[in-house]
Motif scaffolding. Structure first.
Motif, PDB file in Angstrom:
ATOM      1  N   TYR A 114       0.457   5.788  -1.515  1.00 56.60           N
ATOM      2  CA  TYR A 114       0.349   6.998  -0.877  1.00 56.60           C
ATOM      3  C   TYR A 114       1.414   7.828  -1.384  1.00 56.60           C
ATOM      4  O   TYR A 114       1.253   9.074  -1.459  1.00 56.60           O
ATOM      5  CB  TYR A 114       0.275   6.741   0.681  1.00 56.60           C
ATOM      6  CG  TYR A 114      -1.075   6.267   1.107  1.00 56.60           C
ATOM      7  CD1 TYR A 114      -1.094   4.988   0.939  1.00 56.60           C
ATOM      8  CD2 TYR A 114      -1.927   7.122   1.706  1.00 56.60           C
ATOM      9  CE1 TYR A 114      -2.628   4.644   1.541  1.00 56.60           C
ATOM     10  CE2 TYR A 114      -3.054   6.682   2.284  1.00 56.60           C
ATOM     11  CZ  TYR A 114      -3.447   5.406   2.141  1.00 56.60           C
ATOM     12  OH  TYR A 114      -4.831   4.990   2.441  1.00 56.60           O
ATOM     13  N   TRP A 163      -8.817   1.169   0.033  1.00 51.06           N
ATOM     14  CA  TRP A 163      -7.701   1.643   1.000  1.00 51.06           C
ATOM     15  C   TRP A 163      -6.506   2.067   0.540  1.00 51.06           C
ATOM     16  O   TRP A 163      -5.619   2.650   1.466  1.00 51.06           O
ATOM     17  CB  TRP A 163      -7.436   0.017   1.795  1.00 51.06           C
ATOM     18  CG  TRP A 163      -8.672  -0.458   2.498  1.00 51.06           C
ATOM     19  CD1 TRP A 163      -9.397   0.441   3.205  1.00 51.06           C
ATOM     20  CD2 TRP A 163      -9.075  -1.659   2.770  1.00 51.06           C
ATOM     21  NE1 TRP A 163     -10.471  -0.362   3.984  1.00 51.06           N
ATOM     22  CE2 TRP A 163     -10.132  -1.678   3.512  1.00 51.06           C
ATOM     23  CE3 TRP A 163      -8.753  -2.747   2.021  1.00 51.06           C
ATOM     24  CZ2 TRP A 163     -10.941  -2.852   3.851  1.00 51.06           C
ATOM     25  CZ3 TRP A 163      -9.304  -4.058   2.372  1.00 51.06           C
ATOM     26  CH2 TRP A 163     -10.741  -4.206   3.166  1.00 51.06           C
ATOM     27  N   GLN A 164      -6.113   2.009  -0.668  1.00 47.95           N
ATOM     28  CA  GLN A 164      -4.885   2.590  -1.136  1.00 47.95           C
ATOM     29  C   GLN A 164      -5.131   3.982  -1.921  1.00 47.95           C
ATOM     30  O   GLN A 164      -4.126   4.444  -2.818  1.00 47.95           O
ATOM     31  CB  GLN A 164      -4.494   1.425  -2.259  1.00 47.95           C
ATOM     32  CG  GLN A 164      -3.840   0.311  -1.392  1.00 47.95           C
ATOM     33  CD  GLN A 164      -3.232  -0.815  -2.568  1.00 47.95           C
ATOM     34  OE1 GLN A 164      -3.534  -0.782  -3.448  1.00 47.95           O
ATOM     35  NE2 GLN A 164      -2.716  -1.636  -1.814  1.00 47.95           N
ATOM     36  N   ASP A 165      -6.364   4.521  -1.694  1.00 44.41           N
ATOM     37  CA  ASP A 165      -6.504   5.860  -2.113  1.00 44.41           C
ATOM     38  C   ASP A 165      -6.524   6.085  -3.588  1.00 44.41           C
ATOM     39  O   ASP A 165      -5.972   6.947  -4.079  1.00 44.41           O
ATOM     40  CB  ASP A 165      -5.428   6.697  -1.558  1.00 44.41           C
ATOM     41  CG  ASP A 165      -5.777   8.197  -1.324  1.00 44.41           C
ATOM     42  OD1 ASP A 165      -6.797   8.248  -1.298  1.00 44.41           O
ATOM     43  OD2 ASP A 165      -4.972   9.111  -0.760  1.00 44.41           O
ATOM     44  N   LEU A 169      -9.062  -3.113  -2.446  1.00 45.72           N
ATOM     45  CA  LEU A 169      -7.514  -2.543  -2.352  1.00 45.72           C
ATOM     46  C   LEU A 169      -7.647  -1.042  -2.695  1.00 45.72           C
ATOM     47  O   LEU A 169      -6.944  -0.309  -2.061  1.00 45.72           O
ATOM     48  CB  LEU A 169      -6.701  -3.315  -3.090  1.00 45.72           C
ATOM     49  CG  LEU A 169      -6.362  -4.757  -2.471  1.00 45.72           C
ATOM     50  CD1 LEU A 169      -5.451  -5.369  -3.642  1.00 45.72           C
ATOM     51  CD2 LEU A 169      -5.833  -4.521  -1.384  1.00 45.72           C
ATOM     52  N   THR A 179       0.748  -1.243  -0.053  1.00 51.61           N
ATOM     53  CA  THR A 179      -0.058   0.201   0.148  1.00 51.61           C
ATOM     54  C   THR A 179       0.876   1.433  -0.158  1.00 51.61           C
ATOM     55  O   THR A 179       0.351   2.129  -0.746  1.00 51.61           O
ATOM     56  CB  THR A 179      -0.967  -0.070   1.243  1.00 51.61           C
ATOM     57  OG1 THR A 179      -1.832  -1.123   0.875  1.00 51.61           O
ATOM     58  CG2 THR A 179      -1.803   1.240   1.108  1.00 51.61           C
TER      59      THR A 179
END
Lengths: 597, 328
Positions: free
Chosen positions: A336, B43-45, B40, A332
């Protein structure tokens, strides 16, 4: 060579050749006054000519003296055969130079050895400086100079089947000067066979008493190789017994290109060396060119350059952080990090008009003035980042699995790092505070208030955490740039500023002619040598320019930080697991263009 | 005649039910491939696949078309027979395991006394899929992946079985329907909390889901044991992974969360909701955790999970003896 000091232009000798430098004095004591010539340059260090026989002596002396020269910073060569302006220099067809760096003295010295075309041999200095290994191979590859005693003097950047030595002056640079390239099926098979790994050639065993080793070819296409990087592993189960990194798959002849581009039109090529660094690459190049031209840039230019350099540092470190964590198996964070990078790019785009490769610095300034409203964009970015950095730390760097994967893994000491030529955050992670922005401030860094974070263990964890802290410090610097951006010109008022300020071009015939010549031919820089080193995103990046008094560089040597970092891998990773190697690769922060150029 | 017609109807009904469950399980696994990517993305923007059909609802169709029409390539250096057999084992062993799951009080394929043991057997066979696939590919990465997979699955299966013995002891049966019935009053997650924890860990491990995706470990082994697979053979491994996820989730619901038990809503809805929640947990694990190193994970299995299951089993046994009325 004997009376070279006298032969130098007498007015320069006292100021620029640094013949009274304590290092030169020590060398003279050891080797005798006759063995040494000192060359006046603009490199900012003593440049000492030696006879081939005294090279090893001199290097050993410098390496073992009190406050030693711990690092072989760079080693390369120049084909001198077409150089016309070399008054006072020893007869030479080729020159090999050794650039040594002393952290304890915070001084450099350059040793040069002249070679004649008929006898292109030198002793290998691998035993003195381990990182000479790849540099000597590169010199052999590019110039055909043989290093006696080198155990594996083979092609490094060019393919193993290559013919010729590309950085020689008689080797063409344009595709049109070659026969058209063809690749037949047989040719392809021959190339592939040549790339087949031969363990015996590297002195490796295929089996030990109780196990057959597996030779695993990792790369040049592998998700964690960070580009076209190949490393062949000798495995016992998943334990790496030994490994051989293989580079050159990303080689694009950047140094050769410099010899046929004008001083100005080479700037975009520098962008593509450390391609995550953007304008950071322009900086050492234009600094070195400005030294040759004798340009002093205005304060505003310095601050703009620092601001964008630091912005690109944050941008590059964010990419590092995302991929570093991804290599540890966390999928993940990279998304970001890319969100944050986009925020940085919005500012970069607004200011430079480009994203990855702005090529925005100019000899004597920057391409344009800052656009209206840039402060607001920059302040938005500065407000956004700190909480994100805290989040990365809390979510990832404090994570137990991350710590387990990284703490005391692939660690090396300061001593080892210096011996292998490791610089930048990878060096500071071992606990050594050596940052050129503090130690040798350039472009006005001495006026900024920031700290240099250092690690303690030199392991993967420290290398990761250090980068986050460096981003904080970079944001601090950018904040100061925003708060105190000086007024003034974005280009130096100097005849060699390229391109000349357009506003002044139409005032009278003289400026019009200058503009025309500089834009069509490019500026002519005085014959001399200059060298600029900066703290780039990945370590110390240096441009060593040799001018022969023409519109093009005679020789451009690009010393990149990633090159020695990769060379050190086997020394660090022997005995570790495949997973550790992947984590180590992720923690080094290299891009292949920065290795292969 | 009458009797045999009735018999025929019963058989046909059972077959229809079995087919429906088979199709349902397959469909759920396939849908999960898309759901996982959307989650996913959340949650991973980022968006995740949202281009095909309204809100990306037809992504699955696009994926199916793509994977079915891909060249089905068998490397010349592979061991053909085993190479073809491996994905079949991967998928079949997991699909067969769905037999024992009681979806509702009336739905389910097999009502066996050896129910749970059958699952262990199938999970054991599943190792061969990875082992054979990795070995027959003739690829070093695949081999390393297969080695990791075998070592990991074997170690984690040791305590996977043991972690469920507490449940079996409490219910007094290997039959999953009996186990569900025994949770009428209290879900087994309460008395068997440590059993639940270790089984969850083992369940993630045997399905090779992150953070136990060592056999694939994209960053290290570039996809590990199925690196040489393409087309529908790869698809079978791929769907097999999601089948495993669905299976383990359904089992956890059955064994620890009272199966279909729950107030107000119909039994199947309860079952589906609980399973869905666990599936989301699987995806969340993948989104949030880094991957531990392989050797650490093995020692975690042997040094932490195994002792924990043994202690749990001992305590459970002691408690049962303590609380049960004195035997006659």
């Amino acid at each position: 060579m004997r009376s070279m000091s006298q032969a130098m232009p007498s007015n320069a000798a006292s100021r620029e050749d640094r013949a009274d430098d304590p290092v030169v004095v020590a060398l003279r004591q050891r080797l005798g006054a006759r063995a040494i010539g000192v060359q006046a340059t603009l490199t900012g260090m003593p440049v000492v000519w030696l006879a081939r026989e005294s090279l090893c002596d001199a290097l050993a002396l410098l390496r073992d003296m009190p406050e030693p020269f711990e690092m072989l910073f760079d080693l390369s060569a120049v084909d001198e055969r077409l150089r016309s302006r070399r008054e006072g220099l020893p007869e030479a067809d080729f020159t090999v130079f050794y650039h040594l760096l002393s952290v304890s003295r915070n001084r450099d010295v350059m040793l040069k050895v002249a070679l004649a075309e008929g006898d292109l041999t030198l002793p290998s200095v691998r035993s003195l400086y381990p990182n000479a290994d790849w540099y000597e191979r590169e010199v052999w590859d590019m110039f055909g100079i043989v290093f006696r005693g080198h155990p594996h003097l083979t092609r490094l950047l060019m393919p193993p089947t290559w013919e010729g030595h590309p950085l020689r002056k008689d080797y063409p640079a344009r595709a049109t000067e070659f026969d058209p390239y063809t690749l037949t099926v047989e040719g392809q098979e021959r190339e592939q066979r040549a790339l087949q790994f031969d363990p015996e050639a590297w002195g490796m065993q295929r089996e030990s008493e109780d196990t057959d080793f597996m030779f695993l070819n990792l790369g040049p296409n592998h998700p964690s190789a960070h580009g076209a990087f190949r490393i062949v592993l000798q495995l016992d189960g998943e334990v790496i017994v030994d490994c051989v990194p293989d580079i050159g798959y990303h080689h694009r002849g950047a140094e050769k290109m410099a010899e046929r581009q004008s001083w100005h039109s080479y700037i975009p090529y520098t962008d593509r060396v450390d391609y995550t660094g953007g304008v950071v690459n322009n900086l050492p190049y234009v600094l070195a060119a400005e030294t040759l031209a004798g340009i002093e840039v205005p304060e505003r230019v310095k601050v703009i350059r620092v601001m964008l350099t630091e912005l690109f540092r944050v941008n590059s470190h964010l990419l590092y952080l995302g991929t570093y964590l991804q290599d540890l198996g966390a999928m993940t964070p990279v998304f970001y990090a890319f969100t944050d990078r986009q925020k940085a790019y919005e500012v970069i785009e607004a200011i430079t008009g480009f994203r990855m490769h702005p090529a925005w610095f100019r000899i004597g300034g920057v391409a344009q003035d800052l656009p209206r409203g840039w402060e607001r964009l920059m302040r938005d970015f500065l407000a956004w980042m700190p909480k994100r950095l805290r989040e990365y730390e809390r979510a990832m760097m404090d994570n137990a699995i991350v710590r387990q994967r990284t703490r005391h893994i692939a660690a090396y000491t300061t001593r080892e790092a210096l011996a292998w030529g490791v610089t930048g955050p990878n060096l500071r992670a071992t606990g050594l505070d050596f940052d050129l922005r503090k130690q040798r401030p350039y472009s006005g860094y001495e006026q900024f208030d920031f700290e240099v974070p250092v690690g303690a263990n030199g392991d993967i964890l420290d290398r990761g955490r250090l980068r986050i802290e460096e981003m904080r410090q970079s944001l601090r610097i950018i904040q100061q740039c925003v708060d105190h951006m000086p007024a003034g010109d974005y280009k130096a008022d100097h005849p060699l500023t390229t391109p000349p300020p357009r506003e002044r071009m139409l005032e009278h015939i003289e400026t019009l002619i200058t503009h025309f010549l500089q834009v069509s031919w490019g500026p002519v820089l005085e014959a001399n040598e200059s060298l600029a080193m900066i703290e780039a995103t990945k370590g110390i990046n240096g441009y060593y320019l040799t001018s022969d008094g023409s519109t093009m560089s005679y020789r451009t040597r690009i010393r990149t930080p990633s090159f020695p970092h990769l060379q050190q891998i086997p020394a660090v990773i022997r005995g570790a697991l495949v997973s550790d190697l992947i984590a180590h690769l992720g923690s080094l922060d290299f891009v292949m263009a920065d290795v292969d150029r | 005649m009458n009797g045999s017609t009735e018999m025929l109807v019963v058989v046909l009904a059972a077959m229809a039910q079995a087919l429906a469950i088979l199709a349902g399980a397959l469909l759920l696994a396939a849908v999960m491939t898309v759901v996982e990517r959307r989650l996913l993305g959340l949650w991973q923007d980022r968006h995740g696949p949202n281009r095909v059909g309204p809100w990306g609802s037809l992504q699955l169709v696009a994926d199916m078309i793509k994977i079915l029409f891909k060249e089905d390539w068998i490397p010349p250096f592979a061991d053909r027979a085993l190479f073809v057999l491996a994905p079949a084992i991967a998928m079949a062993s997991l699909l067969l395991s769905f037999m024992i799951i009681p979806w509702t009080p009336t739905w389910g394929v097999a009502d066996w006394h050896i129910g749970l043991l059958f699952f262990f057997a199938m999970a054991g066979i599943n190792v061969y899929a990875v082992l054979l696939g990795g070995w027959s590919s003739g690829n070093k990465y695949a081999l390393l992946g297969a080695m990791r997979a075998t070592a990991q699955t074997l170690s984690y299966e040791v305590f996977m079985g043991l972690s469920l013995m507490g449940v079996v002891a409490l219910a007094g049966s290997f039959n999953l329907r009996d186990i569900v019935a025994a949770q009428q009053g209290l879900w087994f997650i309460v008395p068997q909390f440590f059993g639940f924890c270790t089984f969850l860990v083992a369940g993630v491990a045997v399905t090779h889901r992150h953070p136990f995706d060592q056999p694939e470990a994209e960053q290290e082994l570039a996809d590990g044991y199925h690196i040489e697979y393409s087309g529908m053979k790869f698809g079978m491994f791929y769907v097999g992974e999601y089948l495993g996820m669905v299976l383990v989730s359904a089992l956890i619901v059955t064994l620890f969360f009272g199966g279909w038990h729950g107030p107000w809503l119909p039994p199947f809805v309860w079952f589906a909701l609980k399973t869905a929640a666990l599936l989301v947990l699987f995806v969340l694990l993948r989104a949030s955790l880094p991957r531990p190193r392989f050797d650490r994970m093995m020692s975690f299995g042997w040094r932490v999970c195994l002792p924990l299951t043994l202690i749990n089993l001992l305590v459970t046994g002691a408690a049962i003896l303590w609380l049960s009325p004195a035997a006659d």
